[in-house]
Design a protein around this motif. Structure first.
Motif, mmCIF file in Angstrom:
data_model
loop_
_atom_site.group_PDB
_atom_site.id
_atom_site.type_symbol
_atom_site.label_atom_id
_atom_site.label_comp_id
_atom_site.label_asym_id
_atom_site.label_seq_id
_atom_site.Cartn_x
_atom_site.Cartn_y
_atom_site.Cartn_z
ATOM 1 N N LEU A 125 39.802 34.547 38.713
ATOM 2 C CA LEU A 125 38.659 34.917 39.545
ATOM 3 C C LEU A 125 37.359 34.741 38.780
ATOM 4 O O LEU A 125 36.336 34.347 39.347
ATOM 5 N N GLU A 126 37.382 35.018 37.466
ATOM 6 C CA GLU A 126 36.206 34.769 36.640
ATOM 7 C C GLU A 126 35.867 33.276 36.686
ATOM 8 O O GLU A 126 34.734 32.873 36.870
ATOM 9 N N TRP A 127 36.911 32.480 36.572
ATOM 10 C CA TRP A 127 36.734 31.049 36.507
ATOM 11 C C TRP A 127 36.083 30.477 37.768
ATOM 12 O O TRP A 127 35.224 29.612 37.716
ATOM 13 N N GLY A 129 34.188 32.047 39.666
ATOM 14 C CA GLY A 129 32.900 32.694 39.912
ATOM 15 C C GLY A 129 32.969 33.867 40.872
ATOM 16 O O GLY A 129 31.992 34.176 41.548
ATOM 17 N N LEU A 130 34.122 34.515 40.920
ATOM 18 C CA LEU A 130 34.241 35.671 41.818
ATOM 19 C C LEU A 130 34.542 36.947 41.045
ATOM 20 O O LEU A 130 35.038 37.918 41.598
ATOM 21 N N GLY A 131 34.222 36.925 39.741
ATOM 22 C CA GLY A 131 34.504 38.071 38.885
ATOM 23 C C GLY A 131 33.872 39.349 39.395
ATOM 24 O O GLY A 131 34.416 40.439 39.215
ATOM 25 N N ASP A 132 32.735 39.220 40.079
ATOM 26 C CA ASP A 132 32.051 40.429 40.563
ATOM 27 C C ASP A 132 32.440 40.799 41.995
ATOM 28 O O ASP A 132 31.892 41.712 42.582
ATOM 29 N N GLN A 133 33.396 40.065 42.565
ATOM 30 C CA GLN A 133 33.809 40.365 43.951
ATOM 31 C C GLN A 133 35.277 40.767 44.023
ATOM 32 O O GLN A 133 35.907 40.676 45.077
ATOM 33 N N ILE A 134 35.811 41.196 42.880
ATOM 34 C CA ILE A 134 37.241 41.474 42.793
ATOM 35 C C ILE A 134 37.731 42.474 43.831
ATOM 36 O O ILE A 134 38.808 42.347 44.393
ATOM 37 N N ASN A 135 36.909 43.475 44.128
ATOM 38 C CA ASN A 135 37.356 44.511 45.068
ATOM 39 C C ASN A 135 36.771 44.388 46.469
ATOM 40 O O ASN A 135 36.879 45.308 47.273
ATOM 41 N N ALA A 150 40.570 31.533 48.689
ATOM 42 C CA ALA A 150 41.711 30.776 49.209
ATOM 43 C C ALA A 150 42.200 29.768 48.170
ATOM 44 O O ALA A 150 43.416 29.571 48.005
ATOM 45 N N ILE A 151 41.271 29.165 47.465
ATOM 46 C CA ILE A 151 41.653 28.191 46.428
ATOM 47 C C ILE A 151 42.349 28.898 45.263
ATOM 48 O O ILE A 151 43.385 28.448 44.767
ATOM 49 N N ALA A 152 41.767 30.022 44.869
ATOM 50 C CA ALA A 152 42.383 30.773 43.771
ATOM 51 C C ALA A 152 43.808 31.174 44.129
ATOM 52 O O ALA A 152 44.726 31.082 43.307
#
Ligand SMILES: Nc1ncnc2c1ncn2[C@@H]1O[C@H](COP(=O)(O)OP(=O)(O)OP(=O)(O)O)[C@@H](O)[C@H]1O
Ligand SMILES: [Mg+2]
Lengths: 225, 300
Positions: A125-127, A129-135, A150-152
């Motif tokens: 998720l960091e990769w 660019g969603l590290g700050d949207q985890i929850n 969806a890709i992750a």
């Protein structure tokens, strides 16, 4: 090179409608990277559906991971599906699960340990660019963010075959490039990649094999484009 | 995975089926509980009444029109009537025993009202003849014969009244039992339908799990667990509504002089009440499992 997928004289029609795809003959080799282009309604998603075993051909033969697709017993399908990562055109995220849980799903289903899941999912998720949207739940995410979730989810299990249906439709060019680099990284590790897209510019920039779906059949336009 | 047998990966709690299933289950379980409590209470009363029926039947011979006679004379006339009745009825079919209530018994019965002493023989008190019926007893015939022998004698029809009430109560009991069976069936059916509609909301999730390589048993297991929890919760709510309300009704009944049915404290009854949430939850779980598996079989 090993064949991951091969089609022989494959044709598809939905119920009693017209034949959407006909006389498909192609092979996807291990570690190959293809773009699939074609006008809207040409049958790109239909071809993807055949590949992720959600649809059966009405004629012809499909061989996937060395198995005849219609002869695979029901209880062996999950094991084969786990080798295939899919980015659906409509994402298909689960609305009440967080970003983390949506991405973790393929690992959960496969019975991977919690600790391992936490580590891998957070990293990926960091990769993307969603590290700050985890929850965050999907409804709190933008279209492009949902697409990255969806890709992750499609790549978290390091699939042998990655099928992405219009994976960059909702993101700007910078993120699209980044996502394609992710696919290239996976490809270098041996994953066979097939990406359906309208984005010709992107296709040209990456310069991989290019197939065109037109009038129901597949044309290799890698060198003519 | 090793330390948790099958963790829930899908917090399915946040959708509309989560509200629908427990409330319908709660309603059905409450109705079911009321019926069972009602049946227990009624069954108990019928049992008590039936016990009373086993006792005897009595004929009262009142000293009608003898108020102005001498006590001696009055008692002799009464005694003659009593003897006459006993003699004539003794050979009637369906009567196993017929005898006059002894003066000692009479005075014992009347003591609380009239006090001790020989006062009984001084007052114009009716004589009582006790009859113990047996099979073949015919109330109407007895009433007719008695009318011919001594029109002033009164046949105490208390027993008949109880018998009729008990008959009605028994029919009501049967009807309640049928109602319980129907309610139980309806509860199961509503669990089935609520589960089905809940699953159709989750159809896309089922499909997705399937496509990312989940085993059918895994998917079915997730939904079965979810349903089990919802239905158990609903059934508990239903019980929590029904039991205090039944308690209040019992309390009101007690104030009105009705006895608390003893059956309510029997292990069978308590066992049945406790079993309700488990049975309902079990059915909900099984239904979810079977429904999901059926949906999945239709998928490739
Ligand atoms: N489930 C279905 N039932 C019947 N017809 C369908 C179904 N799905 C797709 N089709 C038809 O098949 C054809 C190809 O559809 P498909 O979704 O494969 O196109 P596509 O190339 O992915 O288009 P797009 O670029 O817009 O996503 C269309 O004419 C569509 O109407
Ligand atoms: Mg499409």
């Amino acid at each position: 090179m090993t064949e991951v997928v091969s089609f022989r004289n494959v044709g598809v029609r939905y119920e009693s409608g017209p034949e959407i795809l006909r006389d498909l003959n192609f092979t996807l080799h291990r570690g190959s990277f293809h773009f699939l282009t074609g006008a809207s309604g040409a049958g790109k998603s239909t071809l993807m559906r055949l590949l992720y075993l959600a649809l059966r051909q009405t004629r012809g033969e499909i061989n996937i991971f060395g198995r005849d697709n219609i002869r695979i017993p029901r209880d062996e399908l999950p094991a084969i599906r786990r080798k295939i990562g899919v980015v659906f055109q409509d994402f298909r995220l689960i609305n009440h699960l967080t970003t983390f849980e949506n991405v973790a799903l393929p690992l959960r289903v496969a019975g991977v340990e919690d600790l391992q899941i936490r580590k891998n999912v957070t990293e990926l998720l960091e990769w993307v660019g969603l590290g700050d949207q985890i929850n965050a739940v999907p409804s709190r995410l933008s279209g492009g963010q949902q697409q990255r979730v969806a890709i992750a989810r499609a790549v978290i299990g390091r699939p042998a075959l990655l099928l992405a249906d219009e994976p960059t439709g909702n993101v700007d060019d910078r993120i699209a490039m980044r996502l394609l680099y992710l696919f290239e990284e996976l490809n270098k590790l041996g994953t066979t990649v097939l990406i359906a897209t309208h984005n010709r510019q992107l296709v040209r920039r990456f310069g991989h094999n290019q197939w065109l779906l037109e009038a129901g059949t597949l044309h290799d336009i890698t060198h003519s484009a | 995975m090793a330390f948790r047998s099958q963790p829930s990966h899908l917090p399915l709690d946040s959708d509309s089926s989560t509200r629908f299933l427990p409330s319908i289950v709660a309603l059905m379980v409450a109705l079911l509980t009321f019926s069972i409590v009602g049946l227990a209470a009624l069954h108990d009363s019928v049992g008590k009444w039936s016990g009373q029926i086993e006792g005897s039947l009595s004929i009262q011979v009142p000293p009608t029109g003898m108020a102005d006679r001498e006590p001696e004379e009055r008692e002799q006339a009464l005694q003659a009537t009593v003897d006459d009745i006993i003699e004539q009825l003794a050979d009637m079919p369906g009567i196993s025993r017929i005898e006059e209530l002894s003066p000692e018994t009479m005075s014992a019965l009347l003591e609380p009202w009239l006090g001790p002493d020989e006062i009984v023989s001084e007052l114009p008190i009716p004589r009582i003849i006790e009859i113990t019926p047996e099979t073949g007893f015919n109330f109407d015939m007895l009433e007719r014969r008695l009318g011919e022998i001594a029109p002033e004698a009164v046949l105490d029809d208390h027993r008949i009244w109880i018998e009729r009430i008990a008959d009605v109560a028994f029919s009501v009991e049967l009807a309640l039992m049928a109602l319980i069976v129907v309610l139980f069936g309806a509860t199961m059916l509503s669990v089935v339908f609520a589960t089905r509609s809940g699953l159709s909301i989750h159809r896309t999730i089922i499909e997705l799990l399937h496509l990312i390589g989940a085993q059918d048993s895994y998917i079915a297991g997730q939904f079965a667990r979810h349903n089990l929890r919802l239905a158990f919760f609903g059934a508990l709510i239903g019980l929590l509504i029904a039991l205090p309300v039944s308690g209040v009704i019992a309390w009101l009944g007690m104030r009105a002089g009705w006895p608390i049915p003893t059956l309510v404290f029997s292990p069978l009854f308590i066992g049945i009440i406790i079993a309700i949430p488990f049975v309902v939850a079990g059915v909900a779980q099984m239904t979810a499992k079977r429904t999901v598996l059926r949906v999945l079989r239709r998928m490739l």
